[in-house]
Structures are given as structure tokens and as C-alpha cells.
Enzyme design. Structure first.
Site, PDB file in Angstrom:
ATOM      1  N   ASP A  22      10.343   1.063   3.602  1.00  0.00           N
ATOM      2  CA  ASP A  22      10.267   2.254   2.743  1.00  0.00           C
ATOM      3  C   ASP A  22       9.927   3.514   3.540  1.00  0.00           C
ATOM      4  OD1 ASP A  22       7.778   0.895   3.044  1.00  0.00           O
ATOM      5  OD2 ASP A  22       6.905   2.003   1.369  1.00  0.00           O
ATOM      6  N   HIS A 225       2.849   7.687  -2.619  1.00  0.00           N
ATOM      7  CA  HIS A 225       3.091   6.257  -2.411  1.00  0.00           C
ATOM      8  C   HIS A 225       2.530   5.421  -3.572  1.00  0.00           C
ATOM      9  CE1 HIS A 225       3.321   2.429  -0.115  1.00  0.00           C
ATOM     10  NE2 HIS A 225       4.228   3.049   0.609  1.00  0.00           N
TER      11      HIS A 225
END
Ligand code: ZN
Ligand code: ZN
Length: 263
Positions: A22, A225
Site C-alpha cells: 500500500d 492510514h
């Protein structure tokens, strides 16, 4: 970048915190798009060891050519990675499931405020001599008197500081690293009720991120996040705000203005 209208040709340095999908899988696409736009300017990429293999391997297996050089720097330790005229970029080891770094972008101090009246009172003529004083030089007048920059300028003005954590558990020394930042962008993957999972996976909770913001006396905290399990981040925001009021949750294309400092 297209939607944000950020040019594919502008000066660019990329700082990767760690080698998880990611955080790195977007980069080959960005580089390839830049090549399609015929970028010529080099790009610098900084990241933990392995980043070079990753980029070389994707470039080879996907068989794409680049129109510009990519300079890859594998970070071997903490400290200053970039020291430019206007800013420096420093790294500190963070505490995640794999080797990872947090980064601080610190602007160099700006020259102090210039006081034209002081210059005039000292008999310095408007023009080249003013510019010399403004750039920090000392000048000698025709009558032999010396005028120093500090005679007509205020003290240097502090630059701004932005700190980005990447994925991490809270770790010793971070508050010092982030001290007095104007903006702290801190990961906050799981809410406080999942503190054990956060610890296990190498992540932080909102109240942990907020405690770091408080300890570091930062001006603004932005959580990022956030796990996809949360349909919206209001719960995390609420938990963080109990510890540090000046908190926001990052959103795509969010813009924050950090004013220049005036002492
Ligand atoms: Zn990660
Ligand atoms: Zn991640």
C-alpha cells in the site's frame, strides 16, 4: 496528480517509509505515466533497502522504458537525507512489521524582517546597498562607517516543519523528532478498542497518535492510514480529540495552509 493539477514535470523527490504494497505499488505507475508525458527531469527516490530491487524488477518485468533518470537511494541509517538551500529532510527509524522510517521536512530559517526606516536613519541609500544588507552582508558607507545586516534586520524567522510517520507503533524518541512541528501526519489504523491488534501489526491508535502530538507540542495533527473497516473516521477523530484537540482526518485532495512564521 492529474486531478490535483500537479505537473508531471516538476521537481520531485519521493520518500517511501517502508516496503509494503500500500506504500510502494503506486510508484511504478506514476513513473511510467511521467515517461508517457516525456518527463526529462530526474526523480530521486529514497526508501529502505530493497527499494532498488523493487523498482528495477518492476521496470524489467513490465518492460517499460523511462525518459528520465531515476536516482535511487537506499537509506542505511537515521539522519539528514537531503540538505537543500531551503530545507532539509531527515529520517528516523520507526517501529513497524518491517524496516520503516518516519520523515521530517524542515525549512531553513528565513532572513529577518527588513526595516527600511532604520536603513534610512543610518544614511544607507535605497538601492544595491539595501539588497546587500537584506542578503546578510555587511556594507561600508562612503564616510567609512560600517553597517551590519543585523542593524537593519530583525532576527531570522524560523522555518516550518512537517513530520510524516508512515506505519508505526508509538516508539521512543519520536516526540523529540517531531518536536514543535507545524504539522504532524500520523498513522492511525485502528481505533482505541483494537489497541492490542495495533500493537501486534505494528500500528497506532488515535489516542496514541494524539499523545505523540501532545508530547511533541505540534500545532496540527492529521490522522491518516485509517483501516477500511471504518465506513467513516468519526470514531477515530473523536478518540484522538480527547487527547489532542487540534486534530483532523486526512482526505484525498485535502489542502492545509501553513503560514510563514514571523517570530
Ligand atoms: Zn505497512
Ligand atoms: Zn500501510
Amino acid at each position: 496528480m492529474m486531478q490535483a493539477r500537479v505537473s508531471f514535470h516538476r521537481k520531485l523527490k519521493v520518500f517511501l517509509t517502508h516496503l509494503h504494497g500500500d506504500h510502494v505499488l503506486g510508484l511504478p505507475g506514476v513513473l511510467q505515466t511521467m515517461a508517457l508525458m516525456d518527463r526529462k527531469e530526474p526523480v530521486q527516490v529514497y526508501g529502505p533497502p530493497g527499494i532498488k530491487d523493487f523498482l528495477v524488477c518492476t521496470k524489467e518485468t513490465l518492460n517499460f522504458g523511462l525518459t528520465f533518470p531515476v536516482e535511487i537511494y537506499e537509506i542505511m541509517g537515521e539522519g539528514t537525507l537531503v540538505d537543500e538551500e531551503e530545507y532539509r529532510l531527515t529520517a528516523v527509524k520507526s517501529d513497524h512489521a518491517v524496516k520503516s522510517y518516519a520523515y521530517a521536512f524542515v525549512e531553513k530559517p528565513r532572513a529577518g524582517k527588513f526595516y527600511p526606516k532604520k536603513a534610512q536613519a543610518l544614511g544607507v541609500q535605497l538601492g544595491e546597498l539595501w539588497s546587500k544588507l537584506q542578503s546578510g552582508q555587511e556594507i561600508t558607507l562612503s564616510d567609512g562607517r560600517v553597517v551590519k545586516s543585523s542593524d537593519v534586520m530583525g532576527p531570522p524567522r524560523a522555518g516550518r516543519k512537517i513530520v510524516y510517520t508512515g506505519d508505526t507503533r508509538p516508539f521512543d524518541g519520536f516526540a523529540d523528532f517531531a518536536a514543535d512541528a507545524d504539522l504532524l501526519i500520523h498513522e492511525s489504523t485502528f481505533d482505541d478498542s483494537l489497541a492490542e491488534k495495533a500493537e501486534l501489526d505494528g500500528h497506532s491508535t488515535p489516542s496514541q497518535a494524539a499523545s505523540e502530538a501532545k508530547a511533541a507540542r505540534v500545532k496540527q495533527l492529521v490522522l491518516t492510514h485509517v483501516s477500511a473497516r471504518y465506513p467513516d473516521a468519526s470514531l477515530l477523530l473523536e478518540q484522538a480529540k480527547k487527547v489532542f484537540a487540534n486534530t483532523l482526518v486526512a482526505e484525498d485532495f485535502m489542502e492545509l495552509r501553513l503560514p510563514l512564521k514571523e517570530n
